[in-house]
Scaffold this active site. Structure first.
Site, short mmCIF file in Angstrom:
data_model
loop_
_atom_site.label_atom_id
_atom_site.label_comp_id
_atom_site.label_asym_id
_atom_site.label_seq_id
_atom_site.Cartn_x
_atom_site.Cartn_y
_atom_site.Cartn_z
N ASP A 111 0.83 -1.19 0.00
CA ASP A 111 0.00 0.00 0.00
C ASP A 111 0.88 1.26 0.00
OD1 ASP A 111 -3.01 0.81 0.38
OD2 ASP A 111 -2.00 1.93 1.95
N TYR A 242 -2.09 10.81 1.82
CA TYR A 242 -2.79 11.23 0.61
C TYR A 242 -2.55 12.72 0.34
CZ TYR A 242 -5.33 6.85 1.26
OH TYR A 242 -5.66 5.52 1.42
N HIS A 306 -6.99 -6.80 -0.80
CA HIS A 306 -5.94 -5.80 -0.58
C HIS A 306 -4.96 -6.18 0.53
CE1 HIS A 306 -4.26 -1.83 -1.09
NE2 HIS A 306 -4.41 -1.55 0.18
#
Length: 335
Positions: A111, A242, A306
């Site tokens: 990730d 982010y 994931h």
């Protein structure tokens, strides 16, 4: 560096916890001896995500080092989103290697940890000799930032990350007792087809209420640790990953179009909504070598989402050891 706090994991391979100072403090866990393998986690996660992989790596003659990344757990977590540029986080990794007197390491990453690990491979090929990436294919720095590229594809109002960057998200997902189980379940391969996480469908977001029963692959101790950790810290540091993307793009101008030339391995779950968006058609080794010429293999895990290092831990662990043994055999042969 503070004295290590030893916590037993196995009689011959104890875990060592410490706080490593690199201008700031980072929580580091070590296990085993030998060539160094550096583990980098993503969001929303902590160093505990790698417990199975660290044990196997230590048992096979390697020194596993993992950390709570910047913004997570017991590591440095500034509030300013500008301090989450990937260039700064690569600096964190180099500082930790220096503090531990490690000349080079192989990266295992997932990730956001994969994104930062890939930048480290490009920026410091002298310190990182190979990388295993879980779920995030490498995209070199190009003409447009990741967010501008998505906007150019018409996904500016759809892609989940734009919602993650909103200031109100910090409070909206603050209750880790709900957020962590939801993310673990909906991002995994456990939900029925068509109901799992879709990164461009808000109705199928990762923070929907999840079934009360944990997925069969989720270690209750790991889940408990993450819930307790994020209840204490909140999610702001993770969300800042982010918010730091544009700064990463600006800081890496000198690395435009630079490829990953060291040996690499890509592992992905075909039920991962993010992978389905990144590559709707399963990528081949030849295709992925266009950005990573040293790619050894692409491993597709059927029915896995994931969290491949949890959902398919035995297969992932075997692939990690296979890659490490091949890499180190090659290094030994050239010395």
């Amino acid at each position: 560096m503070s004295p290590p706090n030893e916590v037993s994991a196995a009689p011959d391979h104890p875990l060592h916890h410490s706080q490593v100072a690199n201008g700031a403090s980072f929580h580091v866990v070590e296990q085993g001896r030998g060539p160094v393998v550096l583990f980098l986690h993503g969001f929303p996660d902590t160093v505990e995500t790698w417990r199975s992989q660290m044990q196997v790596v230590a048992e096979n003659g390697y020194r596993a080092i993992a950390l709570d990344m910047r913004g997570f757990g017991n590591s440095y977590s500034p509030d300013d989103p500008a301090l989450y540029s990937g260039a700064l986080i690569v600096g964190d990794l180099i500082g930790i290697l220096d503090a531990l007197h490690v000349p080079s390491a192989t990266i295992v990453s997932h990730d956001w940890g994969a994104d930062h690990g890939q930048r480290a491979m490009v920026m410091r090929p002298d310190r990182f000799n190979g990388i295993i990436t879980l779920g995030i294919p490498f995209l070199p720095r190009g003409e447009l930032s990741t967010w501008d590229l998505l906007r150019s594809r018409g996904l500016g109002d759809l892609y989940y990350a734009f919602d993650m960057m909103k200031p109100e998200t910090d409070d909206r997902i603050r209750d880790a007792s709900k957020t962590i189980p939801s993310a673990l379940y909906w991002l995994s391969g456990e939900p029925a087809e068509g109901t799992g996480w879709d990164p461009i469908d808000a109705k199928r977001n990762m923070f929907r209420p999840a079934p009360e029963v944990l997925p069969s692959w989720a270690d209750p101790a790991y889940v408990k640790h993450n819930i307790e950790t994020f209840q204490r810290t909140g999610f702001r540091g993770g969300l800042n990953q982010y918010r730091g993307v544009q700064a990463t793009f600006e800081h890496l101008a000198a690395y435009k179009d630079v490829l990953i030339k060291q040996p690499s391995l890509y592992i992905w779950g075909d039920a991962d909504g993010l992978c389905r968006l990144f590559h709707p058609v399963p990528p081949t080794v030849e295709e992925m070598r266009e950005t990573a010429p040293g790619l050894v293999d692409v491993v597709r895990l059927e029915g896995v989402g994931h969290w491949p290092h949890h959902e398919a831990r035995e297969r992932v662990n075997a692939e990690i050891i296979k890659f490490l043994n091949g890499l180190n055999a090659t290094v030994s042969a050239t010395v």
